[in-house]
Design a protein around this motif. Structure first.
Motif, PDB file in Angstrom:
ATOM      1  N   GLU A  21       0.835  -1.207   0.000  1.00  0.00           N
ATOM      2  CA  GLU A  21       0.000   0.000   0.000  1.00  0.00           C
ATOM      3  C   GLU A  21       0.870   1.257   0.000  1.00  0.00           C
ATOM      4  OE1 GLU A  21      -4.013  -1.395   2.351  1.00  0.00           O
ATOM      5  OE2 GLU A  21      -2.260  -0.896   3.589  1.00  0.00           O
ATOM      6  N   SER A  22       2.004   1.171  -0.654  1.00  0.00           N
ATOM      7  CA  SER A  22       2.973   2.268  -0.622  1.00  0.00           C
ATOM      8  C   SER A  22       2.435   3.548  -1.254  1.00  0.00           C
ATOM      9  CB  SER A  22       4.268   1.856  -1.327  1.00  0.00           C
ATOM     10  OG  SER A  22       4.009   1.463  -2.658  1.00  0.00           O
ATOM     11  N   GLU A  23       1.406   3.423  -2.095  1.00  0.00           N
ATOM     12  CA  GLU A  23       0.854   4.632  -2.720  1.00  0.00           C
ATOM     13  C   GLU A  23       0.201   5.558  -1.700  1.00  0.00           C
ATOM     14  OE1 GLU A  23      -2.447   1.480  -3.296  1.00  0.00           O
ATOM     15  OE2 GLU A  23      -0.266   1.584  -3.129  1.00  0.00           O
ATOM     16  N   TYR A  24      -0.109   5.021  -0.517  1.00  0.00           N
ATOM     17  CA  TYR A  24      -0.719   5.839   0.534  1.00  0.00           C
ATOM     18  C   TYR A  24       0.309   6.356   1.545  1.00  0.00           C
ATOM     19  CZ  TYR A  24      -4.978   3.635  -1.202  1.00  0.00           C
ATOM     20  OH  TYR A  24      -6.001   3.195  -2.006  1.00  0.00           O
ATOM     21  N   LYS A 251      -4.828  11.255  -0.250  1.00  0.00           N
ATOM     22  CA  LYS A 251      -4.545   9.927  -0.808  1.00  0.00           C
ATOM     23  C   LYS A 251      -5.575   8.905  -0.352  1.00  0.00           C
ATOM     24  CE  LYS A 251       0.442  10.223  -1.609  1.00  0.00           C
ATOM     25  NZ  LYS A 251       1.769   9.650  -1.294  1.00  0.00           N
TER      26      LYS A 251
END
Length: 385
Positions: A21-24, A251
């Protein structure tokens, strides 16, 4: 079907981010990269991760994944005593290693031992509670005790065998920051000689109070301090900046951002004081207070803040008129100590009263001491007092 603010709740759940979940993720690369480097290059040692509750320590730990290093993660959930912390750690580690080739047999043996050990103690306690009689004094004298010494030896054996099979071994221990400072230090200090070995690194979450003491030890401000003899280093997870809090929420919201007014994010960021959990919490409360609305406004959020702070201050804080006035005067800006006194004097405070009120607000954590200076907590910026 038309959206309402209730739809926001599913994306604003306060939980640690997981790998994948690195996009968050917002502004935690420094801490994560530092811990990965330690795991890769530090020959051995015990490294702590500390920060305020809700600041994101578990998220940071979840993203520590050094390439080529065998990594095991365990959570500590038993917090009754120093002994319970150790047997929870030993049981969790053994369980995690049961499917690891070359370690499996020992791991199963250790887990059976710890299970039997705890069952014996718990069973004895239960028997005594149901069979209280005249012989209780004698029973207490022969009551079985958890074998702390054998447990730490088994912990050392388990780690040693894993290192022999995997070469570099990283053990990440979470939830220790929720334990009592004294119990955590006693456990680590008592087992360090059994876990300090080549190619083994421990990274664990720690209570903030331990970090404060460690920092004082490192700077030689604490003459009697010895935490540097226990910890190789302690990484402090900093509060987020206002823009980062806004980025984090944006995000999370994704396409649902249309359900809130732009100014809502500014108020949430102010309220949070850099703590993501606080920002998500007050935003969620505002949503529940306006659950059927199609859009959440700044006014809705401020009303929720006022209601919440009034409730909490009524339960836990009693503010004098001087304190309320100082909050109104000082909120929204950052000051030096002398500037606070000067500002309050201009508002009619005597100098001695200004110092007294400042100290009172610091003690109540309404006035925060930060790197840049002193400021009133954002939780009181929009409150009618």
């Amino acid at each position: 079907m038309k959206r309402t603010v209730a739809d926001l709740l599913s994306v604003l759940v306060d939980r640690p981010l997981r790998e994948g979940e690195s996009e968050y993720l917002v502004d935690r690369a420094r801490e994560i990269n530092y811990l990965n480097s330690i795991a890769l290059h530090q020959p051995f040692g015990i490294v702590g991760v500390s920060g305020e509750t809700g600041i994101g320590k578990t998220t940071v730990l979840n993203f520590v994944n050094p390439e080529g290093v065998f990594t095991v993660r365990v959570n500590i959930s038993l917090r009754d005593s120093m002994e319970s912390i150790l047997y929870d750690l030993l049981h969790s580690l053994a369980l995690s290693l049961e499917k690891v080739e070359g370690v499996s047999d020992l791991a199963k043996e250790v887990r059976k031992w710890i299970t039997d050990e705890v069952s014996t103690i718990k069973g004895f306690s239960l028997g005594v509670s149901f069979g209280v009689n005249a012989s209780l004094t004698h029973e207490k004298s022969i009551r079985p005790r958890f074998n702390f010494f054998e447990a730490r030896e088994k912990l050392g054996e388990l780690i040693k065998q894993t290192v022999q099979r995997k070469e570099k071994f990283l053990l990440i221990i979470d939830e220790l920051d929720k334990e009592k400072k004294e119990d955590v230090l006693r456990v680590i200090d008592s087992i360090k000689n059994f876990i300090i070995m080549e190619n083994f690194v421990v990274v664990l979450s720690l209570p903030f109070s331990i970090y404060r003491e460690y920092a004082a030890d490192r700077l030689r401000w604490n003459e009697a301090g010895n935490l540097e003899n226990i910890f190789t280093d302690i990484v402090f997870v900093e509060p987020l900046k206002k823009l980062e809090i806004k980025e984090l929420i944006i995000k999370r919201l994704g396409s649902y951002i249309e359900l809130i007014e732009d100014e809502v994010l500014d108020v949430v960021a102010d309220f949070s004081d850099g703590n993501p959990r606080d920002g998500l919490w007050i935003l969620t409360k505002a949503i529940y207070n306006n659950i059927h609305k199609e859009r959440l406004s700044k006014e809705d959020l401020i009303n929720s803040i006022n209601r919440t702070i009034a409730e909490y201050t009524g339960l836990t804080l009693s503010l004098t008129e001087n304190q309320k006035k100082a909050i109104r005067v000082l909120r929204g800006s950052v000051y030096s100590r002398e500037k606070i006194i000067e500002t309050l004097q201009k508002e009619g405070f005597k100098r001695t009263t200004a110092y007294s009120v400042m100290d009172q607000l610091l003690q109540k954590r309404i006035l925060l001491a930060e790197k840049e200076g002193y400021r009133i907590s954002g939780k009181f910026w929009y409150v009618e007092i």
